[in-house]
Design a protein around this motif. Sequence first.
Motif, PDB file in Angstrom:
ATOM      1  N   GLY A  47      45.995  41.757  51.886  1.00  6.44           N
ATOM      2  CA  GLY A  47      44.829  41.154  52.902  1.00  6.44           C
ATOM      3  C   GLY A  47      43.220  40.833  51.924  1.00  6.44           C
ATOM      4  O   GLY A  47      42.410  40.640  52.929  1.00  6.44           O
ATOM      5  N   VAL A  48      43.520  40.505  50.807  1.00  8.91           N
ATOM      6  CA  VAL A  48      41.595  40.441  50.399  1.00  8.91           C
ATOM      7  C   VAL A  48      41.517  38.503  50.320  1.00  8.91           C
ATOM      8  O   VAL A  48      42.539  38.042  49.854  1.00  8.91           O
ATOM      9  N   PHE A  49      40.369  38.361  51.055  1.00  7.10           N
ATOM     10  CA  PHE A  49      40.232  36.711  51.074  1.00  7.10           C
ATOM     11  C   PHE A  49      40.135  36.287  49.230  1.00  7.10           C
ATOM     12  O   PHE A  49      38.560  37.229  48.731  1.00  7.10           O
ATOM     13  N   THR A  74      37.868  37.341  42.812  1.00  6.10           N
ATOM     14  CA  THR A  74      37.064  36.338  43.680  1.00  6.10           C
ATOM     15  C   THR A  74      36.962  37.340  45.370  1.00  6.10           C
ATOM     16  O   THR A  74      37.906  37.860  45.059  1.00  6.10           O
ATOM     17  N   ARG A  75      35.739  36.916  45.427  1.00  6.55           N
ATOM     18  CA  ARG A  75      35.669  37.351  47.084  1.00  6.55           C
ATOM     19  C   ARG A  75      34.706  36.827  48.220  1.00  6.55           C
ATOM     20  O   ARG A  75      33.679  36.737  47.811  1.00  6.55           O
ATOM     21  N   ILE A  76      35.784  36.543  49.242  1.00 10.05           N
ATOM     22  CA  ILE A  76      34.736  35.373  50.124  1.00 10.05           C
ATOM     23  C   ILE A  76      33.936  36.137  50.947  1.00 10.05           C
ATOM     24  O   ILE A  76      34.317  37.461  51.495  1.00 10.05           O
ATOM     25  N   ILE A  77      32.976  35.994  51.207  1.00  5.25           N
ATOM     26  CA  ILE A  77      31.634  36.571  52.258  1.00  5.25           C
ATOM     27  C   ILE A  77      31.786  35.408  53.436  1.00  5.25           C
ATOM     28  O   ILE A  77      30.856  34.567  53.540  1.00  5.25           O
ATOM     29  N   LEU A  87      29.787  29.913  54.173  1.00  2.35           N
ATOM     30  CA  LEU A  87      30.317  30.444  53.048  1.00  2.35           C
ATOM     31  C   LEU A  87      29.742  31.231  51.780  1.00  2.35           C
ATOM     32  O   LEU A  87      29.587  29.920  51.623  1.00  2.35           O
ATOM     33  N   ARG A  88      29.995  32.026  51.613  1.00  6.90           N
ATOM     34  CA  ARG A  88      30.087  32.375  49.576  1.00  6.90           C
ATOM     35  C   ARG A  88      30.719  33.145  49.069  1.00  6.90           C
ATOM     36  O   ARG A  88      31.481  33.677  50.060  1.00  6.90           O
ATOM     37  N   VAL A  89      30.847  33.177  48.057  1.00  7.28           N
ATOM     38  CA  VAL A  89      31.964  33.836  47.338  1.00  7.28           C
ATOM     39  C   VAL A  89      31.223  34.958  46.141  1.00  7.28           C
ATOM     40  O   VAL A  89      30.137  34.662  45.849  1.00  7.28           O
ATOM     41  N   ARG A  90      31.852  36.061  46.079  1.00  8.07           N
ATOM     42  CA  ARG A  90      31.301  36.539  44.781  1.00  8.07           C
ATOM     43  C   ARG A  90      32.423  36.649  44.008  1.00  8.07           C
ATOM     44  O   ARG A  90      33.393  37.167  43.867  1.00  8.07           O
ATOM     45  N   ARG A  91      31.911  35.742  42.944  1.00  4.67           N
ATOM     46  CA  ARG A  91      32.724  35.690  41.921  1.00  4.67           C
ATOM     47  C   ARG A  91      32.969  36.683  41.174  1.00  4.67           C
ATOM     48  O   ARG A  91      32.484  38.501  41.473  1.00  4.67           O
ATOM     49  N   ALA A  92      34.462  37.127  40.011  1.00  6.73           N
ATOM     50  CA  ALA A  92      34.570  37.999  39.103  1.00  6.73           C
ATOM     51  C   ALA A  92      33.710  38.666  38.480  1.00  6.73           C
ATOM     52  O   ALA A  92      33.133  40.347  38.087  1.00  6.73           O
ATOM     53  N   ASP A  93      32.110  38.811  37.930  1.00  9.35           N
ATOM     54  CA  ASP A  93      31.687  38.922  37.276  1.00  9.35           C
ATOM     55  C   ASP A  93      30.244  39.514  38.292  1.00  9.35           C
ATOM     56  O   ASP A  93      29.615  39.721  38.572  1.00  9.35           O
ATOM     57  N   GLY A  94      30.200  39.588  39.750  1.00 13.34           N
ATOM     58  CA  GLY A  94      30.024  40.078  40.341  1.00 13.34           C
ATOM     59  C   GLY A  94      28.300  38.874  41.124  1.00 13.34           C
ATOM     60  O   GLY A  94      27.875  38.939  41.871  1.00 13.34           O
ATOM     61  N   VAL A  95      28.263  37.682  40.592  1.00 15.95           N
ATOM     62  CA  VAL A  95      27.655  36.483  40.334  1.00 15.95           C
ATOM     63  C   VAL A  95      28.052  35.900  42.247  1.00 15.95           C
ATOM     64  O   VAL A  95      28.806  35.917  42.873  1.00 15.95           O
ATOM     65  N   ILE A  96      26.510  35.881  43.177  1.00 11.34           N
ATOM     66  CA  ILE A  96      27.127  34.901  44.867  1.00 11.34           C
ATOM     67  C   ILE A  96      26.990  34.019  44.468  1.00 11.34           C
ATOM     68  O   ILE A  96      25.714  33.574  44.320  1.00 11.34           O
ATOM     69  N   ASP A  97      27.560  32.956  44.766  1.00 11.08           N
ATOM     70  CA  ASP A  97      27.396  31.422  44.911  1.00 11.08           C
ATOM     71  C   ASP A  97      27.928  30.877  46.155  1.00 11.08           C
ATOM     72  O   ASP A  97      28.587  31.404  47.360  1.00 11.08           O
ATOM     73  N   ASP A  98      27.186  29.875  47.038  1.00  8.81           N
ATOM     74  CA  ASP A  98      27.100  29.497  47.929  1.00  8.81           C
ATOM     75  C   ASP A  98      28.004  28.689  48.386  1.00  8.81           C
ATOM     76  O   ASP A  98      27.464  27.328  47.224  1.00  8.81           O
ATOM     77  N   LEU A  99      29.123  28.464  49.038  1.00  8.90           N
ATOM     78  CA  LEU A  99      29.792  27.822  49.310  1.00  8.90           C
ATOM     79  C   LEU A  99      29.199  26.000  50.071  1.00  8.90           C
ATOM     80  O   LEU A  99      30.606  25.852  50.312  1.00  8.90           O
ATOM     81  N   GLY A 100      28.404  26.783  51.507  1.00 10.56           N
ATOM     82  CA  GLY A 100      27.551  25.826  52.147  1.00 10.56           C
ATOM     83  C   GLY A 100      28.353  25.813  53.837  1.00 10.56           C
ATOM     84  O   GLY A 100      29.285  27.132  53.818  1.00 10.56           O
ATOM     85  N   ALA A 101      28.085  25.506  54.012  1.00 11.93           N
ATOM     86  CA  ALA A 101      28.068  25.673  55.715  1.00 11.93           C
ATOM     87  C   ALA A 101      29.234  24.848  56.186  1.00 11.93           C
ATOM     88  O   ALA A 101      30.048  24.267  55.619  1.00 11.93           O
ATOM     89  N   VAL A 102      30.819  25.895  56.758  1.00  8.68           N
ATOM     90  CA  VAL A 102      31.806  25.871  56.937  1.00  8.68           C
ATOM     91  C   VAL A 102      31.788  24.923  58.896  1.00  8.68           C
ATOM     92  O   VAL A 102      31.252  25.591  59.563  1.00  8.68           O
ATOM     93  N   ASP A 103      32.330  23.948  58.812  1.00 13.31           N
ATOM     94  CA  ASP A 103      32.556  23.184  60.276  1.00 13.31           C
ATOM     95  C   ASP A 103      34.179  23.428  60.990  1.00 13.31           C
ATOM     96  O   ASP A 103      33.884  23.837  62.265  1.00 13.31           O
ATOM     97  N   VAL A 104      34.977  23.746  59.866  1.00 10.28           N
ATOM     98  CA  VAL A 104      35.953  23.964  61.008  1.00 10.28           C
ATOM     99  C   VAL A 104      37.020  24.955  59.533  1.00 10.28           C
ATOM    100  O   VAL A 104      36.690  25.102  58.589  1.00 10.28           O
ATOM    101  N   VAL A 105      37.971  25.792  60.287  1.00  8.22           N
ATOM    102  CA  VAL A 105      38.939  26.240  59.381  1.00  8.22           C
ATOM    103  C   VAL A 105      40.234  26.242  60.266  1.00  8.22           C
ATOM    104  O   VAL A 105      40.344  25.926  60.945  1.00  8.22           O
TER     105      VAL A 105
END
Length: 361
Positions: A47-49, A74-77, A87-105
């Motif tokens: 159940g990990v995103f 990685t972990r999806i935020i 939508l953001r992602v926390r990388r394995a090294d702890g750095v958080i990157d912005d993936l941009g705005a989500v329009d649809v899933v």
Amino acid sequence: MDRPAVVVLFGGRSSEHSISSATAGGVLRAISREAYRVIPVGITRDGVFVLEDDDPGKFALDAEHLPEVVDNGTRIIWPEGGADRALRVRRADGVIDDLGAVDVVLPILHGVHGEDGTIQGFLNILGIPYAGGGVLDSALCMDKHFMKIVLQAAGVPVSPWVTVTSARWDRDPEAVRADAAPLGLPVFVKPARAGSSVGVSKVADPTELEGALRLAFAEDDKVLIEAAIVGREIEVAILEGRRGGVSRASLPGEIVLTTREFYDFEGKYLGGDGADVVCPADLTDAEISAIQELGVRSFDAVGGRGLARVDFFLAADALYVNELNTMPGFTPISMFPKCWIASGMSYSELISELIDTALER
């Protein structure tokens, strides 16, 4: 004009994890990159995103090695709600990157925690549009017991059945046998809330019932015992109407069994012998019309959104609905895409249809 950002969500905690992952391989390969910005998000079996690789080959369907989502650190935020769509992602090294705005899933999840209304409710709370079924139709169709009750109330013919819980079987197996006796033999035993024929058995002798129930109870504590309907296995693909229009039905397809007892997991996904997927099916114009009309009626009866595959038994005396799947098998070789391809829509166009319908809501 910016391309809409589409999160392709796959994997999940259910026993159908690998089929969802294989579907992702097909979708990632076919989705229009000119029309959409794609963000692949996988859900591990725990159940990990995680942020997945945008690599269709990684999720190819291989009978020797079924694809899966593994924890890559990685972990999806997810967005925080309100007007936030970031939508953001926390990388394995702890750095958080912005993936941009989500329009649809685009949730191509099968089984529990994906096809049962739970992920749909989660996305509703976040205020993020999503393709496919909503909370109610997903929950109803995931539970075959309640699906049959709703269809019966709408006047849709369904195969006779008995529902049994594991507690009741353990407490009074003879009473369960007595309830099931009027169904005759053979019967099919299937989990109430599972798909892809996982946990399904055909019972031709009373001595086989206990083993079949135990297999099904391993998937769900509620199980259906269904009368076997002698007839052709016909399936039709349904799409939600666009911009308030009526629901649409594809040309029907047929599962032709040669040496298999029923259309099981291996026959559906692993290319096993003994079952052929034929689309379009060899039917009269009157039969096609009846199947399409009853498919749309069934979809509308459960408050269908997005898509569904409606499975029938075409018997000598009547047409019976076996079940609806709100996120049917969606690999390029699955019946749902094949029916729409036979009806004039390509696999890539079908993916766009689902996404664009969601964006229009």
